[in-house]
Each structure stands twice: as structure tokens, then as C-alpha cells.
Design a protein around this motif. Structure first.
Motif, mmCIF file in Angstrom:
data_model
loop_
_atom_site.group_PDB
_atom_site.id
_atom_site.type_symbol
_atom_site.label_atom_id
_atom_site.label_comp_id
_atom_site.label_asym_id
_atom_site.label_seq_id
_atom_site.Cartn_x
_atom_site.Cartn_y
_atom_site.Cartn_z
ATOM 1 N N GLY A 1 0.859 -1.276 0.014
ATOM 2 C CA GLY A 1 -0.090 0.003 -0.070
ATOM 3 C C GLY A 1 0.905 1.321 -0.087
ATOM 4 N N ARG A 2 0.084 2.320 -0.080
ATOM 5 C CA ARG A 2 0.936 3.781 -0.104
ATOM 6 C C ARG A 2 1.740 3.801 1.186
ATOM 7 N NH1 ARG A 2 -3.234 7.766 -3.313
ATOM 8 N NH2 ARG A 2 -3.208 6.803 -5.285
ATOM 9 N N ASP A 3 1.144 3.216 2.186
ATOM 10 C CA ASP A 3 1.935 3.421 3.458
ATOM 11 C C ASP A 3 2.989 2.637 3.657
ATOM 12 O OD1 ASP A 3 0.389 1.667 3.755
ATOM 13 O OD2 ASP A 3 -0.694 2.000 5.893
ATOM 14 N N LYS A 4 3.402 1.910 2.918
ATOM 15 C CA LYS A 4 4.677 0.927 2.977
ATOM 16 C C LYS A 4 5.787 1.385 2.142
ATOM 17 C CE LYS A 4 1.934 -2.232 5.190
ATOM 18 N NZ LYS A 4 1.699 -3.348 4.753
ATOM 19 N N VAL A 5 6.966 1.148 2.749
ATOM 20 C CA VAL A 5 8.194 1.339 2.259
ATOM 21 C C VAL A 5 8.945 0.301 1.660
ATOM 22 C CG1 VAL A 5 10.428 2.827 2.433
ATOM 23 C CG2 VAL A 5 8.382 3.590 3.758
ATOM 24 N N PRO A 6 9.196 0.031 0.413
ATOM 25 C CA PRO A 6 9.740 -1.045 -0.096
ATOM 26 C C PRO A 6 11.598 -1.195 0.417
ATOM 27 C CG PRO A 6 9.579 0.250 -1.940
ATOM 28 C CD PRO A 6 8.886 0.950 -0.460
ATOM 29 N N VAL A 7 12.050 -2.188 0.889
ATOM 30 C CA VAL A 7 13.607 -2.429 1.301
ATOM 31 C C VAL A 7 13.875 -3.588 0.562
ATOM 32 C CG1 VAL A 7 15.234 -3.055 3.048
ATOM 33 C CG2 VAL A 7 13.165 -1.311 3.372
ATOM 34 N N LEU A 8 15.116 -3.550 -0.284
ATOM 35 C CA LEU A 8 15.499 -4.499 -1.118
ATOM 36 C C LEU A 8 16.712 -5.281 -0.560
ATOM 37 C CD1 LEU A 8 15.665 -6.186 -3.888
ATOM 38 C CD2 LEU A 8 17.425 -4.398 -4.564
ATOM 39 N N VAL A 9 16.735 -6.384 0.016
ATOM 40 C CA VAL A 9 17.668 -7.223 0.766
ATOM 41 C C VAL A 9 18.279 -8.298 -0.326
ATOM 42 C CG1 VAL A 9 18.226 -8.562 2.842
ATOM 43 C CG2 VAL A 9 16.354 -7.035 2.828
ATOM 44 N N ALA A 10 19.578 -8.106 -0.191
ATOM 45 C CA ALA A 10 20.526 -9.251 -1.202
ATOM 46 C C ALA A 10 21.575 -9.681 -0.356
ATOM 47 C CB ALA A 10 20.967 -8.497 -2.546
ATOM 48 N N CYS A 11 21.649 -11.019 -0.356
ATOM 49 C CA CYS A 11 22.768 -11.751 0.648
ATOM 50 C C CYS A 11 23.459 -12.630 -0.263
ATOM 51 C CB CYS A 11 22.114 -12.409 1.767
ATOM 52 S SG CYS A 11 20.971 -11.437 2.758
ATOM 53 N N ASP A 12 24.697 -12.914 -0.061
ATOM 54 C CA ASP A 12 25.457 -13.990 -0.638
ATOM 55 C C ASP A 12 25.714 -15.115 0.476
ATOM 56 O OD1 ASP A 12 27.768 -13.311 0.565
ATOM 57 O OD2 ASP A 12 28.765 -12.238 -1.240
ATOM 58 N N ARG A 13 26.503 -16.443 -0.113
ATOM 59 C CA ARG A 13 26.584 -17.281 0.940
ATOM 60 C C ARG A 13 27.868 -16.952 1.778
ATOM 61 N NH1 ARG A 13 23.588 -21.553 -1.491
ATOM 62 N NH2 ARG A 13 21.424 -20.536 -2.016
ATOM 63 N N ARG A 14 28.704 -16.005 1.441
ATOM 64 C CA ARG A 14 29.619 -15.614 2.161
ATOM 65 C C ARG A 14 29.310 -14.825 3.584
ATOM 66 N NH1 ARG A 14 33.043 -12.065 -1.898
ATOM 67 N NH2 ARG A 14 31.176 -11.220 -1.827
ATOM 68 N N GLY A 15 28.145 -14.603 3.665
ATOM 69 C CA GLY A 15 27.498 -13.587 4.680
ATOM 70 C C GLY A 15 27.637 -12.415 4.626
#
Length: 284
Positions: free
Chosen positions: A148-162
Motif C-alpha cells: 500500500g501507499r503507507d509501505k516502504v520497500p526495502v531490497l535485501v540481497a545476501c550471498d553465501r559468504r555472509g
């Protein structure tokens, strides 16, 4: 507790250079508290281990040792203040000194198997006055289910090294995600997602090897590929932010940097002289 030599090595990774003109410098005695001082061979200015860092021009430098531990643990300002023996206001001011310092850190690219997914946080105007907006308690659910309009998207990216990158984006579309992934994911990486159209489009635009798992049909694993790591990171992020009982959306990028570097934050804090005995505040 700060690792003095490691912090100094990180700061002077390119050599003992003047922070003003970047010319070579030499050691120039020590201060009363044991802080090493230097003198630039070019501009002749003197500086110390703290110059240009969050610790510079602050008193109670011994309190930075327990305070750095509180930052590593992700404690609230009142708990950090108790641990370091300082006031709540000082703890909050020191926190944002450190967080502004983290903004300038270079990010290492993710490589190998990289998992990526978006999560959504409720928009917060904490500490702000918004005309025409009804008051509400912090936390809780949004006005609509899902996005919804009251939500903020956050992109999370991880690799297998931590390693991980956590980025707030204005809109979770192909163009925005492509721009973020271009800076954070190596061209040789394999991107694993839940098959969302935005991430799939970004993978195509960047020419990445893409593995899409159709989680809506309960396909959560394919050989070595899964999204368990990034989903766990989502839960860790929300638990971390819940400590502060609402983080203003305007300050969210700083807290995301804190979350990403929290386990090694002591290495990035400036050099503070370490006494031979235990800390008088925390006993360590």
C-alpha cells in the motif's frame, strides 16, 4: 570493545596520510590520554587518531569502548547510555555521529550465489509534524493488507559468504532495482529470487544468471538454490528495527547501514586508547 590496531589499519589503509591535503605524515608525539598525534609533511598541520571521526572533539572518550559494544548489540539509546555511563541525549547524538560515518563506507560487491527479495516496512513520520495527517500509534499494521501507499520497500540481497546489502528504494520496479543491483551484485553472480517480475526484469537487464523459484507453488528449493538466507535476513531486520519502537522513514537508510555492519561496527569506529585494566563502566 574497539580493536585499536585493526581500527588504525582500516583508517590508514592507504598509508599515513593527512586528512586535509592527503600528503604523507609522520608521528608527532602523544597526547595526555595516550592518543597518537601526527604532523603532515605538506601543510604542516597536526592531527590525531580521532581527527575526522565520530570521536573527534568529544569528551568521555573512555565511554566509547562500551558504547561501541552497545552499537554492536543494536541496543536502544537508553540502554546504550546505561552501558556506557552517559546520558540518553549523548547516546543518541553519538549514535548518529557513528551512523553518518557509516554512510561513507565503500560496499563490497556480492558474488557467487546471491539471494534477493523485497520486504516492506510501514512508513513512519516519527519526530515530524505532518499537516492534515491523523495521529496514530507507532507500529501495528498498515491501512491496507499487503502492499500500500503507507509501505516502504526495502531490497535485501545476501550471498553465501555472509555479506549483505540492505537498500531502501522509492519504488520496487525494474528500473530502480536494476540500478541498485548494478552497484551491489557482481556480473558473475547467480541471482536467486522468488520469481517476482521486478527482480526477474532486473536480472535480464544486467545479464545475470537468474534462478527463479516459484514460491507461490511451494517451489522453495532447487538443488543448492533457495531463498532461506534472504528470508531470514528479513526477519532479523524487522527484529532489529523493533528495538527502536519505530524508525523514521527519513532516517531509515542510516539504520539499514547499521544493521548491515552491526557485527563488525567496532572495526569501523575510530581508534580509542585502550587501558591495560578493565573498563570502569562495563568491567570488560
Amino acid at each position: 570493545m574497539l580493536t585499536t590496531q585493526k581500527a588504525r589499519d582500516l583508517r590508514f589503509a592507504d598509508g599515513l596520510l593527512c586528512p586535509t591535503c592527503r600528503a604523507d605524515a609522520i608521528k608527532w608525539g602523544k597526547e595526555r590520554d595516550g592518543t597518537q598525534r601526527y604532523r603532515c609533511k605538506g601543510c604542516r598541520k597536526t592531527f590525531n587518531d580521532h581527527s575526522g571521526t565520530p570521536v573527534a572533539r568529544t569528551r568521555l572518550k573512555a565511554a566509547w569502548r562500551p558504547f561501541s559494544e552497545a552499537m554492536r548489540l543494536g541496543l536502544s539509546a537508553p540502554k546504550s547510555a546505561t552501558m556506557a555511563g552517559i546520558s540518553d541525549a549523548t547516546a543518541y547524538a553519538w549514535r548518529h555521529r557513528v551512523l553518518s560515518h557509516l554512510d561513507a563506507l565503500a560496499l563490497d560487491q556480492l558474488d557467487g550465489v546471491v539471494e534477493a527479495d523485497e520486504t516492506y516496512l510501514r512508513r513512519s513520520y516519527k519526530g515530524q509534524r505532518v499537516k492534515g495527517r491523523r495521529r496514530r500509534r507507532r507500529g501495528g499494521q498498515g491501512s491496507t493488507r499487503g502492499l500500500g501507499r503507507d509501505k516502504v520497500p526495502v531490497l535485501v540481497a545476501c550471498d553465501r559468504r555472509g555479506a549483505s546489502h540492505v537498500t531502501r528504494v522509492d519504488v520496487a520496479n525494474i528500473a530502480t532495482i536494476t540500478q541498485v543491483l548494478a552497484d551491489t551484485v557482481a556480473p558473475t553472480a547467480t541471482l536467486v529470487t522468488d520469481g517476482g517480475s521486478a527482480l526477474a526484469g532486473a536480472a535480464r537487464a544486467l545479464g545475470l544468471n537468474h534462478v527463479a523459484l516459484n514460491t507461490s507453488r511451494r517451489v522453495r528449493k532447487r538443488g543448492i538454490y533457495h531463498t532461506n538466507t534472504v528470508n531470514a535476513a528479513h526477519n532479523e531486520l524487522k527484529a532489529f528495527l523493533s528495538t527502536f519502537r519505530g524508525v523514521s522513514t527519513s532516517l531509515l537508510p542510516r539504520y539499514l547501514n547499521w544493521f548491515r555492519t552491526r557485527k563488525t561496527i567496532g572495526d569501523y569506529l575510530p581508534v580509542v586508547p585502550v587501558s591495560t585494566g578493565p573498563c570502569p563502566v562495563c568491567g570488560r
